[in-house]
Design an enzyme around this catalytic site. Structure first.
Site, PDB file in Angstrom:
ATOM      1  N   THR A  32     -47.199 -43.996 -18.235  1.00 48.99           N
ATOM      2  CA  THR A  32     -48.459 -43.386 -18.677  1.00 48.99           C
ATOM      3  C   THR A  32     -49.091 -44.197 -19.807  1.00 48.99           C
ATOM      4  O   THR A  32     -50.310 -44.342 -19.848  1.00 48.99           O
ATOM      5  CB  THR A  32     -48.259 -41.917 -19.127  1.00 48.99           C
ATOM      6  OG1 THR A  32     -47.092 -41.846 -19.931  1.00 48.99           O
ATOM      7  CG2 THR A  32     -48.104 -40.987 -17.948  1.00 48.99           C
ATOM      8  N   PHE A  39     -49.184 -38.860 -11.354  1.00 52.17           N
ATOM      9  CA  PHE A  39     -49.944 -38.336 -10.205  1.00 52.17           C
ATOM     10  C   PHE A  39     -50.226 -36.844 -10.357  1.00 52.17           C
ATOM     11  O   PHE A  39     -51.267 -36.337  -9.986  1.00 52.17           O
ATOM     12  CB  PHE A  39     -49.144 -38.482  -8.908  1.00 52.17           C
ATOM     13  CG  PHE A  39     -49.013 -39.878  -8.428  1.00 52.17           C
ATOM     14  CD1 PHE A  39     -49.913 -40.848  -8.790  1.00 52.17           C
ATOM     15  CD2 PHE A  39     -47.966 -40.217  -7.584  1.00 52.17           C
ATOM     16  CE1 PHE A  39     -49.776 -42.149  -8.329  1.00 52.17           C
ATOM     17  CE2 PHE A  39     -47.815 -41.505  -7.119  1.00 52.17           C
ATOM     18  CZ  PHE A  39     -48.717 -42.467  -7.493  1.00 52.17           C
ATOM     19  N   ARG A  40     -49.194 -36.148 -10.887  1.00 51.38           N
ATOM     20  CA  ARG A  40     -49.278 -34.695 -10.935  1.00 51.38           C
ATOM     21  C   ARG A  40     -49.864 -34.177 -12.240  1.00 51.38           C
ATOM     22  O   ARG A  40     -50.112 -32.995 -12.374  1.00 51.38           O
ATOM     23  CB  ARG A  40     -47.877 -34.085 -10.752  1.00 51.38           C
ATOM     24  CG  ARG A  40     -47.331 -34.309  -9.368  1.00 51.38           C
ATOM     25  CD  ARG A  40     -45.871 -33.903  -9.288  1.00 51.38           C
ATOM     26  NE  ARG A  40     -45.280 -34.328  -8.041  1.00 51.38           N
ATOM     27  CZ  ARG A  40     -45.406 -33.671  -6.890  1.00 51.38           C
ATOM     28  NH1 ARG A  40     -46.089 -32.557  -6.834  1.00 51.38           N
ATOM     29  NH2 ARG A  40     -44.849 -34.128  -5.791  1.00 51.38           N
ATOM     30  N   ASP A 110     -44.986 -48.193  -8.994  1.00 44.20           N
ATOM     31  CA  ASP A 110     -46.030 -49.050  -9.584  1.00 44.20           C
ATOM     32  C   ASP A 110     -45.608 -50.500  -9.827  1.00 44.20           C
ATOM     33  O   ASP A 110     -46.424 -51.312 -10.272  1.00 44.20           O
ATOM     34  CB  ASP A 110     -46.551 -48.424 -10.885  1.00 44.20           C
ATOM     35  CG  ASP A 110     -45.439 -48.157 -11.907  1.00 44.20           C
ATOM     36  OD1 ASP A 110     -44.447 -48.914 -11.929  1.00 44.20           O
ATOM     37  OD2 ASP A 110     -45.565 -47.182 -12.672  1.00 44.20           O
ATOM     38  N   HIS A 125     -38.263 -44.423  -4.564  1.00 43.35           N
ATOM     39  CA  HIS A 125     -39.349 -44.007  -3.664  1.00 43.35           C
ATOM     40  C   HIS A 125     -40.077 -45.197  -3.045  1.00 43.35           C
ATOM     41  O   HIS A 125     -41.164 -45.037  -2.506  1.00 43.35           O
ATOM     42  CB  HIS A 125     -40.341 -43.105  -4.418  1.00 43.35           C
ATOM     43  CG  HIS A 125     -39.698 -41.870  -4.984  1.00 43.35           C
ATOM     44  ND1 HIS A 125     -40.233 -41.150  -6.027  1.00 43.35           N
ATOM     45  CD2 HIS A 125     -38.536 -41.246  -4.655  1.00 43.35           C
ATOM     46  CE1 HIS A 125     -39.423 -40.123  -6.316  1.00 43.35           C
ATOM     47  NE2 HIS A 125     -38.392 -40.173  -5.500  1.00 43.35           N
ATOM     48  N   CYS A 166     -50.422 -57.607  15.182  1.00 42.26           N
ATOM     49  CA  CYS A 166     -50.768 -56.787  16.351  1.00 42.26           C
ATOM     50  C   CYS A 166     -51.918 -55.817  16.101  1.00 42.26           C
ATOM     51  O   CYS A 166     -52.312 -55.071  16.998  1.00 42.26           O
ATOM     52  CB  CYS A 166     -49.538 -56.019  16.841  1.00 42.26           C
ATOM     53  SG  CYS A 166     -49.131 -54.598  15.799  1.00 42.26           S
ATOM     54  N   SER A 203     -39.010 -35.933 -16.180  1.00 40.09           N
ATOM     55  CA  SER A 203     -38.683 -34.538 -16.487  1.00 40.09           C
ATOM     56  C   SER A 203     -37.585 -34.041 -15.557  1.00 40.09           C
ATOM     57  O   SER A 203     -37.182 -32.889 -15.626  1.00 40.09           O
ATOM     58  CB  SER A 203     -39.929 -33.671 -16.369  1.00 40.09           C
ATOM     59  OG  SER A 203     -40.542 -33.884 -15.117  1.00 40.09           O
ATOM     60  N   ASN A 224     -38.186 -38.237 -23.354  1.00 40.37           N
ATOM     61  CA  ASN A 224     -39.313 -37.779 -22.541  1.00 40.37           C
ATOM     62  C   ASN A 224     -40.224 -36.938 -23.416  1.00 40.37           C
ATOM     63  O   ASN A 224     -39.786 -36.330 -24.380  1.00 40.37           O
ATOM     64  CB  ASN A 224     -38.802 -36.925 -21.366  1.00 40.37           C
ATOM     65  CG  ASN A 224     -39.902 -36.599 -20.369  1.00 40.37           C
ATOM     66  OD1 ASN A 224     -40.584 -37.496 -19.895  1.00 40.37           O
ATOM     67  ND2 ASN A 224     -40.090 -35.326 -20.065  1.00 40.37           N
TER      68      ASN A 224
END
Ligand SMILES: [Zn+2]
Length: 256
Positions: A32, A39-40, A110, A125, A166, A203, A224
Protein backbone atom coordinates in the site's frame (compact mmCIF):
# COMPACT_ATOMS: atom_id res chain seq x y z
CA UNK A 1 -5.23 5.49 17.75
CA UNK A 2 -1.82 3.97 17.10
CA UNK A 3 -0.80 1.31 19.57
CA UNK A 4 2.85 1.32 20.56
CA UNK A 5 4.91 -1.52 19.10
CA UNK A 6 4.83 -4.57 21.31
CA UNK A 7 8.22 -5.64 20.02
CA UNK A 8 10.96 -3.06 20.07
CA UNK A 9 12.77 -2.75 16.72
CA UNK A 10 16.05 -3.54 18.47
CA UNK A 11 14.62 -6.83 19.74
CA UNK A 12 13.31 -7.66 16.26
CA UNK A 13 16.80 -7.01 14.86
CA UNK A 14 18.25 -9.34 17.48
CA UNK A 15 15.79 -12.09 16.49
CA UNK A 16 16.82 -11.71 12.84
CA UNK A 17 20.50 -11.85 13.78
CA UNK A 18 19.98 -15.02 15.82
CA UNK A 19 17.76 -16.84 13.31
CA UNK A 20 19.17 -19.76 11.39
CA UNK A 21 16.34 -19.57 8.86
CA UNK A 22 14.08 -16.53 8.66
CA UNK A 23 11.12 -16.50 6.27
CA UNK A 24 8.81 -13.61 5.34
CA UNK A 25 5.11 -13.89 4.51
CA UNK A 26 3.73 -10.73 2.90
CA UNK A 27 0.24 -9.48 2.15
CA UNK A 28 -1.39 -6.42 0.60
CA UNK A 29 -0.22 -4.13 3.43
CA UNK A 30 3.41 -4.27 2.24
CA UNK A 31 2.42 -2.72 -1.09
CA UNK A 32 0.00 0.00 0.00
CA UNK A 33 2.91 2.38 0.72
CA UNK A 34 4.04 1.80 -2.88
CA UNK A 35 0.68 3.14 -4.04
CA UNK A 36 -1.09 -0.14 -4.69
CA UNK A 37 -4.34 0.04 -2.78
CA UNK A 38 -5.54 -3.17 -1.17
CA UNK A 39 -8.07 -4.56 -3.68
CA UNK A 40 -10.57 -4.86 -0.87
CA UNK A 41 -9.71 -1.64 0.99
CA UNK A 42 -11.68 1.61 0.71
CA UNK A 43 -9.49 2.82 -2.18
CA UNK A 44 -9.17 -0.61 -3.77
CA UNK A 45 -10.16 -1.39 -7.33
CA UNK A 46 -12.96 -3.63 -6.13
CA UNK A 47 -14.56 -0.65 -4.43
CA UNK A 48 -13.65 2.37 -6.56
CA UNK A 49 -14.50 0.69 -9.87
CA UNK A 50 -17.13 -1.62 -8.41
CA UNK A 51 -15.49 -4.84 -9.55
CA UNK A 52 -16.92 -7.92 -7.93
CA UNK A 53 -13.92 -9.96 -6.69
CA UNK A 54 -16.01 -13.13 -6.79
CA UNK A 55 -16.42 -12.58 -10.51
CA UNK A 56 -13.03 -11.08 -11.43
CA UNK A 57 -11.06 -14.08 -10.17
CA UNK A 58 -13.65 -16.83 -10.59
CA UNK A 59 -12.45 -19.45 -13.04
CA UNK A 60 -15.89 -20.44 -14.36
CA UNK A 61 -16.70 -16.81 -15.05
CA UNK A 62 -13.35 -16.32 -16.79
CA UNK A 63 -13.99 -19.28 -19.09
CA UNK A 64 -17.44 -17.99 -20.04
CA UNK A 65 -16.63 -14.31 -20.21
CA UNK A 66 -12.93 -13.35 -19.96
CA UNK A 67 -13.67 -9.73 -20.87
CA UNK A 68 -14.71 -8.92 -17.29
CA UNK A 69 -11.38 -10.12 -15.90
CA UNK A 70 -9.52 -8.22 -18.61
CA UNK A 71 -11.36 -4.98 -17.86
CA UNK A 72 -10.10 -5.36 -14.30
CA UNK A 73 -6.62 -6.27 -15.63
CA UNK A 74 -6.47 -3.15 -17.77
CA UNK A 75 -7.18 -1.02 -14.68
CA UNK A 76 -4.79 -3.05 -12.53
CA UNK A 77 -1.91 -2.86 -15.01
CA UNK A 78 -2.54 0.85 -15.41
CA UNK A 79 -2.36 1.22 -11.60
CA UNK A 80 0.79 -0.83 -11.02
CA UNK A 81 2.91 -0.42 -14.15
CA UNK A 82 5.08 2.46 -12.87
CA UNK A 83 5.03 1.56 -9.19
CA UNK A 84 8.31 1.04 -7.35
CA UNK A 85 8.99 -1.36 -4.45
CA UNK A 86 8.80 0.05 -0.93
CA UNK A 87 11.58 0.29 1.63
CA UNK A 88 10.40 -2.99 3.18
CA UNK A 89 10.47 -4.82 -0.18
CA UNK A 90 14.05 -3.62 -0.78
CA UNK A 91 15.13 -4.38 2.77
CA UNK A 92 13.87 -7.99 2.46
CA UNK A 93 15.88 -8.37 -0.76
CA UNK A 94 18.98 -7.07 1.04
CA UNK A 95 18.42 -9.47 3.93
CA UNK A 96 18.26 -12.36 1.47
CA UNK A 97 21.45 -11.22 -0.27
CA UNK A 98 23.16 -11.00 3.12
CA UNK A 99 22.14 -14.59 3.87
CA UNK A 100 19.72 -13.56 6.63
CA UNK A 101 16.46 -14.51 4.89
CA UNK A 102 15.66 -17.88 3.34
CA UNK A 103 12.74 -16.73 1.23
CA UNK A 104 9.57 -14.72 0.79
CA UNK A 105 6.06 -16.10 0.49
CA UNK A 106 3.62 -13.52 -0.85
CA UNK A 107 -0.13 -13.24 -1.29
CA UNK A 108 0.42 -10.34 -3.70
CA UNK A 109 0.30 -10.52 -7.48
CA UNK A 110 2.16 -7.22 -7.99
CA UNK A 111 5.71 -8.63 -8.59
CA UNK A 112 7.24 -5.96 -6.30
CA UNK A 113 9.40 -8.44 -4.37
CA UNK A 114 11.10 -9.54 -7.59
CA UNK A 115 11.45 -5.92 -8.75
CA UNK A 116 13.16 -5.16 -5.42
CA UNK A 117 15.67 -7.96 -6.06
CA UNK A 118 14.31 -10.88 -4.01
CA UNK A 119 15.28 -14.19 -5.62
CA UNK A 120 13.36 -16.83 -3.71
CA UNK A 121 9.74 -15.71 -3.91
CA UNK A 122 6.76 -18.04 -3.66
CA UNK A 123 3.72 -16.31 -5.15
CA UNK A 124 0.78 -18.10 -3.52
CA UNK A 125 -1.72 -16.47 -5.87
CA UNK A 126 0.53 -16.35 -8.94
CA UNK A 127 1.04 -13.14 -10.91
CA UNK A 128 1.09 -11.56 -14.36
CA UNK A 129 4.73 -12.66 -14.84
CA UNK A 130 3.62 -15.62 -16.92
CA UNK A 131 0.54 -16.73 -18.82
CA UNK A 132 -0.89 -19.85 -20.40
CA UNK A 133 -3.03 -20.02 -23.54
CA UNK A 134 -6.52 -21.40 -22.86
CA UNK A 135 -6.54 -22.81 -26.41
CA UNK A 136 -3.20 -24.37 -27.35
CA UNK A 137 -1.68 -24.48 -23.84
CA UNK A 138 1.47 -22.57 -24.81
CA UNK A 139 3.11 -20.89 -21.82
CA UNK A 140 4.60 -17.41 -21.94
CA UNK A 141 7.19 -16.47 -19.29
CA UNK A 142 9.01 -13.29 -18.22
CA UNK A 143 6.08 -11.07 -19.14
CA UNK A 144 6.10 -7.41 -18.13
CA UNK A 145 3.29 -4.95 -17.49
CA UNK A 146 4.32 -3.17 -20.69
CA UNK A 147 3.76 -6.44 -22.55
CA UNK A 148 0.24 -6.80 -21.10
CA UNK A 149 -0.58 -3.20 -21.83
CA UNK A 150 0.40 -3.68 -25.46
CA UNK A 151 -1.47 -6.99 -25.73
CA UNK A 152 -4.69 -5.53 -24.33
CA UNK A 153 -4.41 -2.32 -26.35
CA UNK A 154 -4.40 -4.17 -29.66
CA UNK A 155 -7.39 -6.39 -28.88
CA UNK A 156 -11.04 -5.66 -29.62
CA UNK A 157 -13.50 -4.39 -26.98
CA UNK A 158 -13.70 -5.58 -24.24
CA UNK A 159 -9.92 -5.84 -23.78
CA UNK A 160 -8.39 -9.30 -24.03
CA UNK A 161 -4.87 -10.63 -24.34
CA UNK A 162 -4.64 -13.18 -27.12
CA UNK A 163 -2.14 -15.96 -27.76
CA UNK A 164 0.32 -14.87 -30.47
CA UNK A 165 0.45 -18.51 -31.67
CA UNK A 166 -3.27 -19.40 -32.01
CA UNK A 167 -5.20 -16.21 -31.21
CA UNK A 168 -7.14 -17.83 -28.36
CA UNK A 169 -7.48 -16.10 -24.97
CA UNK A 170 -4.46 -16.04 -22.65
CA UNK A 171 -4.87 -16.51 -18.92
CA UNK A 172 -2.18 -15.02 -16.70
CA UNK A 173 -0.90 -17.59 -14.18
CA UNK A 174 -2.88 -16.03 -11.35
CA UNK A 175 -4.66 -18.47 -9.04
CA UNK A 176 -8.40 -17.95 -9.47
CA UNK A 177 -11.10 -19.02 -7.03
CA UNK A 178 -11.78 -22.66 -7.86
CA UNK A 179 -8.16 -23.35 -8.83
CA UNK A 180 -5.43 -25.16 -6.92
CA UNK A 181 -2.79 -23.14 -5.11
CA UNK A 182 0.10 -25.04 -6.69
CA UNK A 183 2.86 -23.45 -4.65
CA UNK A 184 1.28 -24.00 -1.25
CA UNK A 185 3.26 -27.20 -0.41
CA UNK A 186 6.51 -25.33 -1.13
CA UNK A 187 5.36 -22.51 1.17
CA UNK A 188 4.44 -25.00 3.89
CA UNK A 189 7.88 -26.57 3.61
CA UNK A 190 9.60 -23.21 3.88
CA UNK A 191 7.59 -22.27 6.97
CA UNK A 192 8.06 -25.68 8.59
CA UNK A 193 11.84 -25.31 8.30
CA UNK A 194 12.13 -21.76 9.62
CA UNK A 195 12.93 -20.59 13.12
CA UNK A 196 11.73 -17.01 12.54
CA UNK A 197 8.61 -16.06 10.61
CA UNK A 198 7.98 -12.42 9.71
CA UNK A 199 4.36 -11.75 8.71
CA UNK A 200 4.22 -8.40 6.94
CA UNK A 201 1.10 -6.49 5.98
CA UNK A 202 -1.31 -9.39 6.08
CA UNK A 203 -4.40 -9.55 8.25
CA UNK A 204 -4.34 -13.34 7.67
CA UNK A 205 -7.96 -13.39 6.56
CA UNK A 206 -7.40 -15.11 3.24
CA UNK A 207 -6.67 -18.81 2.85
CA UNK A 208 -4.35 -20.56 2.30
CA UNK A 209 -1.81 -18.00 3.62
CA UNK A 210 -3.77 -17.75 6.87
CA UNK A 211 -2.93 -21.41 7.62
CA UNK A 212 0.83 -20.91 7.47
CA UNK A 213 1.51 -19.32 10.88
CA UNK A 214 -0.22 -22.31 12.50
CA UNK A 215 2.28 -24.66 10.92
CA UNK A 216 5.26 -23.53 12.92
CA UNK A 217 6.30 -23.05 16.52
CA UNK A 218 8.99 -20.64 15.30
CA UNK A 219 9.13 -17.16 16.78
CA UNK A 220 6.65 -15.15 14.71
CA UNK A 221 6.69 -11.38 14.32
CA UNK A 222 3.48 -9.97 12.83
CA UNK A 223 3.63 -6.37 11.63
CA UNK A 224 0.40 -5.01 10.23
CA UNK A 225 -1.80 -1.97 10.43
CA UNK A 226 -5.01 -3.13 12.05
CA UNK A 227 -6.44 -6.39 13.22
CA UNK A 228 -4.77 -9.71 12.49
CA UNK A 229 -6.70 -12.95 12.72
CA UNK A 230 -4.20 -14.94 14.74
CA UNK A 231 -4.56 -15.80 18.43
CA UNK A 232 -1.87 -14.63 20.83
CA UNK A 233 0.73 -17.16 21.83
CA UNK A 234 4.01 -17.07 23.71
CA UNK A 235 5.96 -17.27 20.43
CA UNK A 236 3.99 -14.54 18.60
CA UNK A 237 4.73 -10.81 18.69
CA UNK A 238 2.22 -8.36 17.24
CA UNK A 239 3.18 -4.89 16.04
CA UNK A 240 0.30 -2.66 14.94
CA UNK A 241 1.93 0.00 12.82
CA UNK A 242 3.48 1.20 9.60
CA UNK A 243 5.76 -1.40 8.00
CA UNK A 244 8.30 0.94 6.42
CA UNK A 245 8.66 3.03 9.60
CA UNK A 246 9.10 -0.05 11.77
CA UNK A 247 11.58 -1.85 9.51
CA UNK A 248 13.64 1.29 8.92
CA UNK A 249 14.27 1.20 12.67
CA UNK A 250 14.99 -2.54 12.58
CA UNK A 251 17.41 -2.03 9.67
CA UNK A 252 19.21 0.73 11.61
CA UNK A 253 19.64 -1.62 14.57
CA UNK A 254 20.93 -4.38 12.29
CA UNK A 255 23.52 -2.16 10.65
CA UNK A 256 24.57 -0.52 13.93
ZN1 LIG B 1 -2.52 -20.49 -28.08
Amino acid sequence: MQKSPSLEPARCAELIRQARSAVALSGAGISTAAGIPDFRGPQGLYVTRRYDPEKVFEIGWFRRSPGYFYEFSRDFVDTVKDIQPTFTHRWLAELEQAGCLTGVITQNIDILHQLAGSRKVIELHGSYRSATCTGCGKRYADLTYAWWEQAMATSPTPPLALCPACNDVLKPDIVFFGEMVDYFPAAEQLVAGCDLLLVLGSSLQVTPASFLPYQTQATTVIVNRGTVLLPPSHHRHFVDGDLDAYFREVAKCLSG
